[in-house]
Write an enzyme that holds these catalytic residues in place. Structure first.
Site, PDB file in Angstrom:
ATOM      1  N   CYS A 120       0.862  -1.181   0.000  1.00 55.87           N
ATOM      2  CA  CYS A 120       0.000   0.000   0.000  1.00 55.87           C
ATOM      3  C   CYS A 120       0.899   1.233   0.000  1.00 55.87           C
ATOM      4  CB  CYS A 120      -0.879  -0.017   1.244  1.00 55.87           C
ATOM      5  SG  CYS A 120      -1.960   1.411   1.377  1.00 55.87           S
TER       6      CYS A 120
ATOM      7  N   HIS B 216      -9.218  -3.422  -2.488  1.00 55.81           N
ATOM      8  CA  HIS B 216      -8.251  -2.778  -1.589  1.00 55.81           C
ATOM      9  C   HIS B 216      -8.594  -1.284  -1.465  1.00 55.81           C
ATOM     10  CE1 HIS B 216      -3.867  -2.035  -0.289  1.00 55.81           C
ATOM     11  NE2 HIS B 216      -4.337  -0.820  -0.517  1.00 55.81           N
ATOM     12  N   GLU B 217      -8.888  -0.652  -2.607  1.00 54.47           N
ATOM     13  CA  GLU B 217      -9.164   0.797  -2.587  1.00 54.47           C
ATOM     14  C   GLU B 217     -10.504   1.089  -1.919  1.00 54.47           C
ATOM     15  OE1 GLU B 217      -6.586   2.295  -3.035  1.00 54.47           O
ATOM     16  OE2 GLU B 217      -5.510   0.814  -4.228  1.00 54.47           O
TER      17      GLU B 217
ATOM     18  N   HIS C 102     -10.129   1.301   1.673  1.00 54.08           N
ATOM     19  CA  HIS C 102      -9.653   2.617   2.126  1.00 54.08           C
ATOM     20  C   HIS C 102     -10.826   3.572   2.374  1.00 54.08           C
ATOM     21  CE1 HIS C 102      -5.304   2.573   2.053  1.00 54.08           C
ATOM     22  NE2 HIS C 102      -5.273   2.017   0.852  1.00 54.08           N
TER      23      HIS C 102
HETATM   24 ZN   LIG Z   1      -3.684   1.081  -0.023  1.00 53.07          ZN
END
Ligand SMILES: [Zn+2]
Length: 160
Positions: free
Chosen positions: A88, A130-131, A134
């Site tokens: 990341c 993954h995003e 966030h």
């Molecule tokens: Zn990330």
């Protein structure tokens, strides 16, 4: 225009929940442009708005097949499972083995405010998930076993 810069863990902004974008205007398009600049300059393959300090539900990804930008992305359904060591940009020098679905259906708005629904697979699906994590304040360290989290020095972050 607002200035955006990459935020690093443990910046508290990375733990906040992002808000849906109400209107896809030039501010959002400018944000996407700035995010892609930051992502490419750091050789990343994905980036979410909170990583540049703004809590809008905006993500971008490019696994080498062109830039994808998604506004208000939502996972509808998914299947399969797969493991991969993820990194990341906000946690340099940290990788965590993360289990994710291999294929997901995602609904989002593009930068022209057009609603889209599409199936994404493999690495693209992984990056998009993954995003989206966030946008919900979730980081790869949350997938690490507790013993590893101690090594990763995130004891103050343990959610137990
Ligand atoms: Zn990330």
């Amino acid at each position: 225009m607002k200035k955006y810069e990459l935020k690093f863990y443990p910046d508290p902004v990375l733990r906040k929940i992002s808000s849906p974008v109400g209107k896809v205007d030039n501010t959002i398009r400018h944000l996407i442009k700035k995010m892609s600049k930051i992502m490419y300059s750091r050789k990343g393959i994905g980036l979410a708005a909170p990583q540049v300090g703004t809590l809008d539900r905006v993500i971008i990804a490019d696994i080498g097949e062109g830039l994808i930008s998604m506004i208000n992305p939502e996972i509808l359904t998914g299947f399969g499972e797969d493991y991969l060591e993820e990194g990341c940009l906000s946690l340099p020098e940290t990788t965590v083995n993360v289990k994710r679905q291999q294929s997901v259906f995602v609904r989002y708005f593009d930068k022209n405010e057009k609603e889209k629904e599409t199936e994404i697979v493999g690495l693209t699906a992984r990056v998009v998930k993954h995003e989206i994590d966030h946008l919900n304040g979730v980081l790869i360290v949350d997938y690490a076993p507790i013993s590893d989290r101690l090594k990763l020095n995130v004891i103050n972050e343990l959610k137990i």
